[in-house]
Structures are given as structure tokens and as C-alpha cells.
Enzyme design. Structure first.
Site, PDB file in Angstrom:
ATOM      1  N   ASP A   1      19.337  35.944 -45.566  1.00  0.00           N
ATOM      2  CA  ASP A   1      18.841  35.058 -44.511  1.00  0.00           C
ATOM      3  C   ASP A   1      19.249  33.606 -44.711  1.00  0.00           C
ATOM      4  O   ASP A   1      19.644  33.216 -45.794  1.00  0.00           O
ATOM      5  CB  ASP A   1      17.311  35.074 -44.565  1.00  0.00           C
TER       6      ASP A   1
ATOM      7  N   LYS B   1      19.038  33.550 -39.146  1.00  0.00           N
ATOM      8  CA  LYS B   1      18.663  32.942 -37.875  1.00  0.00           C
ATOM      9  C   LYS B   1      18.105  31.572 -38.196  1.00  0.00           C
ATOM     10  O   LYS B   1      17.463  31.380 -39.218  1.00  0.00           O
ATOM     11  CB  LYS B   1      17.527  33.690 -37.170  1.00  0.00           C
TER      12      LYS B   1
ATOM     13  N   MET C   1       6.247  27.403 -39.427  1.00  0.00           N
ATOM     14  CA  MET C   1       7.038  27.175 -38.205  1.00  0.00           C
ATOM     15  C   MET C   1       6.263  26.336 -37.188  1.00  0.00           C
ATOM     16  O   MET C   1       6.410  26.537 -35.984  1.00  0.00           O
ATOM     17  CB  MET C   1       7.438  28.529 -37.572  1.00  0.00           C
TER      18      MET C   1
HETATM   19  N1  SAH Z   1       8.920  35.031 -45.148  1.00  0.00           N
HETATM   20  C1  SAH Z   1       8.820  33.599 -45.339  1.00  0.00           C
HETATM   21  C2  SAH Z   1       8.473  32.873 -44.052  1.00  0.00           C
HETATM   22  C3  SAH Z   1       9.530  33.014 -42.992  1.00  0.00           C
HETATM   23  S1  SAH Z   1       9.144  32.087 -41.581  1.00  0.00           S
HETATM   24  C4  SAH Z   1       7.791  33.312 -46.426  1.00  0.00           C
HETATM   25  O1  SAH Z   1       7.055  34.207 -46.828  1.00  0.00           O
HETATM   26  O2  SAH Z   1       7.758  32.178 -46.897  1.00  0.00           O
HETATM   27  C5  SAH Z   1      10.048  30.603 -41.902  1.00  0.00           C
HETATM   28  C6  SAH Z   1       9.075  29.467 -42.112  1.00  0.00           C
HETATM   29  O3  SAH Z   1       8.571  29.475 -43.443  1.00  0.00           O
HETATM   30  C7  SAH Z   1       9.697  28.089 -41.964  1.00  0.00           C
HETATM   31  O4  SAH Z   1       9.846  27.717 -40.610  1.00  0.00           O
HETATM   32  C8  SAH Z   1       8.671  27.253 -42.670  1.00  0.00           C
HETATM   33  O5  SAH Z   1       7.493  27.094 -41.904  1.00  0.00           O
HETATM   34  C9  SAH Z   1       8.329  28.145 -43.845  1.00  0.00           C
HETATM   35  N2  SAH Z   1       9.177  27.836 -45.013  1.00  0.00           N
HETATM   36  C10 SAH Z   1      10.011  28.678 -45.631  1.00  0.00           C
HETATM   37  N3  SAH Z   1      10.596  28.057 -46.695  1.00  0.00           N
HETATM   38  C11 SAH Z   1      10.089  26.807 -46.719  1.00  0.00           C
HETATM   39  C12 SAH Z   1      10.283  25.693 -47.574  1.00  0.00           C
HETATM   40  N4  SAH Z   1      11.105  25.734 -48.623  1.00  0.00           N
HETATM   41  N5  SAH Z   1       9.588  24.554 -47.299  1.00  0.00           N
HETATM   42  C13 SAH Z   1       8.737  24.492 -46.261  1.00  0.00           C
HETATM   43  N6  SAH Z   1       8.528  25.508 -45.421  1.00  0.00           N
HETATM   44  C14 SAH Z   1       9.184  26.654 -45.657  1.00  0.00           C
END
Ligand code: SAH
Length: 272
Positions: free
Chosen positions: A40, A62, A177
Site C-alpha cells: 500500500d 490508493k 482520515m
Molecule cells: N490500517 C491502518 C489505517 C488505514 S486508514 C491502521 O491500522 O493504521 C489510513 C489512515 O490512517 C490515514 O488517513 C490516517 O488517518 C491514519 N494513518 C496511517 N498512518 C498514519 C501516520 N503515520 N500518521 C498519522 N496518521 C496515520
């Protein structure tokens, strides 16, 4: 459907949220031995160097508004990789089952008889606040925590999340998000009866060298975010736990930046 013996296994692996050292030992073992890798956009780029040189790597990322590869194509490609490879790692940012469509991919593969296993990862909603010393629960400030997506309205016509109800139903809100809809979210929470002075934080690119955060009363958060130019990916935390921050206990940030990986191979599978 029963798993087909001639097909490879697809491992839905959580990569953690940014710092490559947050990878689990199990995920590390699979990455170092896989013969195919589908990854991803939010996956920490140093992890892409772990598989052997012969590993077939495919970008299936995406970004908001830019669907390089559709979910349908990703599903089809994973199934195809399982027919040509033995150990396929489907690497996702954070945890595969938290706002990651991991369950949809697992269901699709399972229905086709492709063996599939999930490897949990550290989700951004817990780790990213921790990287500023912010606990998402606290005995005196937060006995309940809710993970919620702020992205639903962009995709759907109906309100998927009842923000007004959440305003009083939980101690801590951890919003994924949510940065682009923050004005709407805050307005809804206020309309639902949340105290405008409730402490809040927005953390961009958490657990990476690009980490940046703003902290303030929740009613002022959208303006603070705008003034400081915070962008996705970001986690927003709303609740009294924000006042329990101990910045000194935050882990050191990794030195290397986390650029969004450039596609190595773009999926070319046609889906009817
Ligand atoms: N599966 C992932 C989430 C995917 S949705 C998890 O468990 O973390 C993607 C969202 O995750 C981003 O839009 C943001 O809100 C958050 N996110 C993922 N990595 C991040 C990071 N390093 N810093 C801040 N937000 C993050």
C-alpha cells in the site's frame, strides 16, 4: 470454500504506522521470505527492502482521490499471485483489519479457495498518539475509546457516522482520515453537546521523521490545523486524555523520511 492445495498463501500483514521498527517479528519473518509482495501507499518504505531480490513486488496503493489500483483489481491480483507464487505478503499500513479493507480482501480470497491468514499490525490510532506521549485511555481521563473514520462522507451520500451521538458516548475519540472533514466533524460534535474546550490533537505523519502536531481546544482545532498546514495522513484525538500527555515518554522518531513509495510494477490485471 476449502483451501486449494496448489495455491500459495496470502498473508494480510500489518506494517505498523510509520516507524519501520514497529513491525512485528512475525511480519518481519514473512517479509524476509516472501516470493511476492503487494503493498500500500502508507507502508513505511524501508520495509520494501526486506524481501529477497527475486521477490515480485507490486504497488496496489490508493491515496485520497487517487485510486491507482481499484479494490477489484487488487482482489483479482492477489488471487492471481496465489496461483503463481507460494508466499504472498499483502502489506498494509497499520493493522490490516482497521480501516484497511483487509476483511474484504480476506473474504474474496477465501471464497476463491485461496489460503489467507491475517498478521495484525500496530494501528496508527494507538501508535501515532503514543509518538507524542499521548495515551488513548487513562484511568482518570478516558475509560472508553472509539476509533472512527472521518472519510465516510466523502464516499457516501448518507452520514455513516453519527457524530452527534459520539459527542457524549465515549471518552476518547480517535479519528482516522478526518483531517479533510475536520470542520464538519467539530461542528457535529459541538451540536451533539461536546464541550468546545475539550482538549484535542491532530498528528500528521506520526512515527516518521515528518511528524508534526497541533494541540488545542477541539473547537479551535480546524483553524490550528489550517494555520499549521497539516495534511493527511493524520490522526485526530479528542478527549481529556490529551491533557495527560507526557511528551518525554514518546519514542525517538526514525531519522529517515517516509516518502510515499513509487510504483515498481503497476497492476495490469483486467477485471470485467
Ligand atoms: N490500517 C491502518 C489505517 C488505514 S486508514 C491502521 O491500522 O493504521 C489510513 C489512515 O490512517 C490515514 O488517513 C490516517 O488517518 C491514519 N494513518 C496511517 N498512518 C498514519 C501516520 N503515520 N500518521 C498519522 N496518521 C496515520
Amino acid at each position: 470454500m476449502a483451501a486449494h492445495p496448489s495455491l500459495g498463501t496470502v498473508y494480510l500483514v500489518g506494517a505498523g504506522p510509520g516507524d519501520p521498527e514497529l513491525l512485528t517479528v512475525r511480519a518481519h519473518g514473512l517479509l524476509c521470505s516472501c516470493d511476492a509482495l503487494a503493498y500500500d501507499a502508507l507502508v513505511p518504505s524501508p520495509l520494501l527492502a526486506l524481501p529477497p531480490p527475486t521477490c515480485h513486488k507490486v504497488f496496489v496503493g490508493k491515496r485520497r482521490g487517487h485510486h491507482f489500483v481499484s479494490q477489484k483489481s487488487t482482489n483479482a491480483m492477489l488471487a492471481q499471485l496465489a496461483s503463481t507464487h507460494k508466499t504472498i505478503v499483502r502489506l498494509k499500513g497499520g493493522d490490516p483489519f482497521v480501516f484497511g479493507r483487509g476483511a474484504e480482501e480476506a473474504a474474496h480470497l477465501h471464497a476463491l479457495g485461496v489460503p489467507v491468514q491475517v498478521v495484525p499490525g500496530i494501528t496508527a490510532g494507538i501508535a501515532v498518539p503514543a509518538y507524542i506521549g499521548l495515551p488513548v485511555t487513562h484511568r482518570e481521563a478516558g475509560s472508553s475509546v472509539t476509533f472512527v473514520t472521518g472519510h465516510e462522507l466523502v464516499d457516501k451520500e448518507r452520514h455513516g457516522v453519527n457524530w452527534q451521538a459520539l459527542a457524549t458516548a465515549t471518552d476518547t475519540l480517535v479519528i482516522y482520515m478526518g483531517i479533510h472533514s475536520l470542520g464538519m466533524i467539530v461542528a457535529e460534535l459541538l451540536a451533539g453537546g461536546m464541550d468546545p474546550a475539550t482538549p484535542a490533537a491532530a498528528i500528521q505523519q506520526g512515527a516518521t521523521a515528518l511528524q508534526k502536531q497541533v494541540i488545542g481546544p477541539m473547537a479551535a482545532l480546524p483553524q490550528l490545523v489550517q494555520e499549521q498546514g497539516l495534511q493527511a495522513p493524520a490522526i485526530v484525538v479528542v478527549g481529556k486524555v490529551v491533557d495527560q500527555r507526557i511528551p518525554a515518554c514518546a519514542p525517538p522518531l526514525p531519522k529517515a523520511e517516509m516518502p510515499i513509495p513509487v510504483p515498481t510494477t503497476v497492476a495490469t490485471i483486467q477485471v470485467s
